[in-house]
Design a protein around this motif. Structure first.
Motif, PDB file in Angstrom:
ATOM      1  N   TYR A 128       0.840  -1.203   0.000  1.00  0.00           N
ATOM      2  CA  TYR A 128       0.000   0.000   0.000  1.00  0.00           C
ATOM      3  C   TYR A 128       0.877   1.256   0.000  1.00  0.00           C
ATOM      4  O   TYR A 128       0.639   2.189  -0.789  1.00  0.00           O
ATOM      5  CB  TYR A 128      -0.917  -0.006   1.218  1.00  0.00           C
ATOM      6  N   GLN A 129       1.879   1.268   0.834  1.00  0.00           N
ATOM      7  CA  GLN A 129       2.775   2.432   0.889  1.00  0.00           C
ATOM      8  C   GLN A 129       3.523   2.608  -0.425  1.00  0.00           C
ATOM      9  O   GLN A 129       3.736   3.742  -0.890  1.00  0.00           O
ATOM     10  CB  GLN A 129       3.767   2.280   2.055  1.00  0.00           C
ATOM     11  N   ARG A 130       3.916   1.506  -1.028  1.00  0.00           N
ATOM     12  CA  ARG A 130       4.620   1.586  -2.322  1.00  0.00           C
ATOM     13  C   ARG A 130       3.710   2.183  -3.385  1.00  0.00           C
ATOM     14  O   ARG A 130       4.134   3.019  -4.195  1.00  0.00           O
ATOM     15  CB  ARG A 130       5.091   0.190  -2.741  1.00  0.00           C
ATOM     16  N   GLU A 131       2.442   1.731  -3.396  1.00  0.00           N
ATOM     17  CA  GLU A 131       1.507   2.222  -4.396  1.00  0.00           C
ATOM     18  C   GLU A 131       1.187   3.702  -4.187  1.00  0.00           C
ATOM     19  O   GLU A 131       1.071   4.462  -5.153  1.00  0.00           O
ATOM     20  CB  GLU A 131       0.227   1.386  -4.373  1.00  0.00           C
ATOM     21  N   ILE A 132       1.035   4.105  -2.937  1.00  0.00           N
ATOM     22  CA  ILE A 132       0.780   5.524  -2.642  1.00  0.00           C
ATOM     23  C   ILE A 132       1.962   6.373  -3.095  1.00  0.00           C
ATOM     24  O   ILE A 132       1.794   7.440  -3.709  1.00  0.00           O
ATOM     25  CB  ILE A 132       0.514   5.741  -1.140  1.00  0.00           C
ATOM     26  N   ALA A 133       3.176   5.902  -2.816  1.00  0.00           N
ATOM     27  CA  ALA A 133       4.375   6.651  -3.208  1.00  0.00           C
ATOM     28  C   ALA A 133       4.501   6.757  -4.720  1.00  0.00           C
ATOM     29  O   ALA A 133       5.006   7.759  -5.249  1.00  0.00           O
ATOM     30  CB  ALA A 133       5.612   5.984  -2.619  1.00  0.00           C
ATOM     31  N   SER A 134       4.015   5.726  -5.435  1.00  0.00           N
ATOM     32  CA  SER A 134       4.141   5.711  -6.896  1.00  0.00           C
ATOM     33  C   SER A 134       3.181   6.671  -7.589  1.00  0.00           C
ATOM     34  O   SER A 134       3.318   6.938  -8.786  1.00  0.00           O
ATOM     35  CB  SER A 134       3.902   4.294  -7.428  1.00  0.00           C
ATOM     36  N   LEU A 135       2.220   7.234  -6.845  1.00  0.00           N
ATOM     37  CA  LEU A 135       1.240   8.132  -7.452  1.00  0.00           C
ATOM     38  C   LEU A 135       1.828   9.488  -7.792  1.00  0.00           C
ATOM     39  O   LEU A 135       1.269  10.225  -8.610  1.00  0.00           O
ATOM     40  CB  LEU A 135       0.037   8.318  -6.507  1.00  0.00           C
ATOM     41  N   GLY A 136       2.925   9.828  -7.154  1.00  0.00           N
ATOM     42  CA  GLY A 136       3.579  11.097  -7.441  1.00  0.00           C
ATOM     43  C   GLY A 136       2.920  12.265  -6.749  1.00  0.00           C
ATOM     44  O   GLY A 136       2.088  12.113  -5.847  1.00  0.00           O
ATOM     45  N   ALA A 137       3.242  13.461  -7.215  1.00  0.00           N
ATOM     46  CA  ALA A 137       2.807  14.682  -6.546  1.00  0.00           C
ATOM     47  C   ALA A 137       1.289  14.865  -6.609  1.00  0.00           C
ATOM     48  O   ALA A 137       0.677  15.391  -5.677  1.00  0.00           O
ATOM     49  CB  ALA A 137       3.503  15.887  -7.173  1.00  0.00           C
ATOM     50  N   GLN A 138       0.654  14.459  -7.703  1.00  0.00           N
ATOM     51  CA  GLN A 138      -0.785  14.659  -7.846  1.00  0.00           C
ATOM     52  C   GLN A 138      -1.580  13.745  -6.914  1.00  0.00           C
ATOM     53  O   GLN A 138      -2.688  14.091  -6.492  1.00  0.00           O
ATOM     54  CB  GLN A 138      -1.213  14.407  -9.293  1.00  0.00           C
ATOM     55  N   GLY A 139      -1.036  12.586  -6.590  1.00  0.00           N
ATOM     56  CA  GLY A 139      -1.670  11.690  -5.629  1.00  0.00           C
ATOM     57  C   GLY A 139      -2.979  11.085  -6.085  1.00  0.00           C
ATOM     58  O   GLY A 139      -3.830  10.766  -5.248  1.00  0.00           O
ATOM     59  N   THR A 140      -3.185  10.934  -7.376  1.00  0.00           N
ATOM     60  CA  THR A 140      -4.410  10.312  -7.884  1.00  0.00           C
ATOM     61  C   THR A 140      -4.086   8.963  -8.508  1.00  0.00           C
ATOM     62  O   THR A 140      -2.956   8.717  -8.948  1.00  0.00           O
ATOM     63  CB  THR A 140      -5.092  11.194  -8.939  1.00  0.00           C
ATOM     64  N   ILE A 141      -5.086   8.098  -8.557  1.00  0.00           N
ATOM     65  CA  ILE A 141      -4.910   6.788  -9.170  1.00  0.00           C
ATOM     66  C   ILE A 141      -5.725   6.725 -10.455  1.00  0.00           C
ATOM     67  O   ILE A 141      -6.758   7.382 -10.593  1.00  0.00           O
ATOM     68  CB  ILE A 141      -5.338   5.652  -8.222  1.00  0.00           C
TER      69      ILE A 141
END
Length: 272
Positions: A128-141
């Protein structure tokens, strides 16, 4: 994205209708739901049928149980008649029984592997933390609304793709040829994230435009797939508790894929 993975053996939907069952004069064992010419239908078998029906969206009810028992009685009657007619040991029957056995053993091996190599809560939290970090500055999926067609061979997939290119709708072809349970919905899978799919699917999914079908069949350990991107959207990421179940399933599928890859590397496989 359930239909994209690990489901070679499917169970038909059981139609629920009022059914009257004949009552035997004999006394059944405790774990028996019925008997057919002395052959017991266990409550465990009935429960498996009920769970299969529930997984396909049916509602649990006394009528569903009656329908499952009635269907199992029909199956036993036909199987017993096949024995009487001498077709139970035909080459065709033996080939199909061997295939059913192989599919069951494959599912059993995968479930045993996961039981011995479980996904921990720490694994889920880290992912979960890896996926959140991978979203970048915009933080959207980014989510993809997908449909798929699953077939046994590359030739079958190419034939299905040819029909689609000639103008047949994806859902019509899915209903006609797909081996996945979602064929009855025209291959509809629903909304998924690329990270929730296996790498082969994700690599193609992220390149498609809305309404586009994968240009070539996708080879998976369980067969060959065509996918269609129905729609695409961006949204805020879910909380850890909201995402936990999906992440667990994704990690399980990843473990299964890695296990199959190891088996392939250690095997002598010859393809015509």
């Amino acid at each position: 994205m359930k239909s994209l993975f690990i489901r070679c053996l499917t169970i038909s939907t059981l139609a629920v209708a009022p059914i009257g069952l004949a009552h035997s004069q004999g006394t059944l064992p405790l774990n028996a739901a019925a008997s057919v010419n002395g052959v017991i239908i266990s409550n465990d078998a009935v429960e498996q049928g009920i769970q299969a029906a529930l997984a396909q969206g049916q509602k649990d009810s006394p009528e569903l149980r009656k329908a499952v028992v009635a269907k199992l009685i029909e199956i036993h009657l036909l199987a017993q008649q096949a024995e009487k007619d001498g077709i139970a040991n035909s080459d065709k029957a033996n080939r199909q029984l061997a295939l059913i056995r192989q599919n069951y053993l494959a599912d059993l091996e995968l479930s045993t592997f996961i039981a011995n190599n479980p996904v921990s809560d720490a694994d889920i939290q880290a992912e979960y933390q890896r996926e959140i970090a991978s979203l970048g500055a915009q933080g959207t999926i980014v989510e993809y609304k997908v449909s798929d067609i699953a077939v046994a061979t590359e030739a079958d997939a190419q034939a299905a793709l040819a029909r689609i290119k000639k103008g047949e709708s994806f859902d019509k072809v899915a209903k006609s040829v797909s081996l996945a349970p979602n064929k009855v919905q025209g291959g509809a899978v629903g909304w998924v994230q690329a990270g929730q799919t296996l790498p082969q699917i994700a690599a193609v999914l992220t390149t498609l435009s809305k309404g586009q079908v994968s240009p070539t069949p996708i080879q998976m350990p369980q067969g060959w797939y065509l996918i269609k991107l129905e729609d695409k959207k961006s949204s805020q990421p879910p909380s850890f508790e909201q995402a936990k179940a999906a992440i667990r399933n994704g990690l399980i599928q990843r473990k299964q894929f890695e296990f199959l890859s190891q088996l392939r590397k250690g095997a002598n496989i010859v393809v015509q």
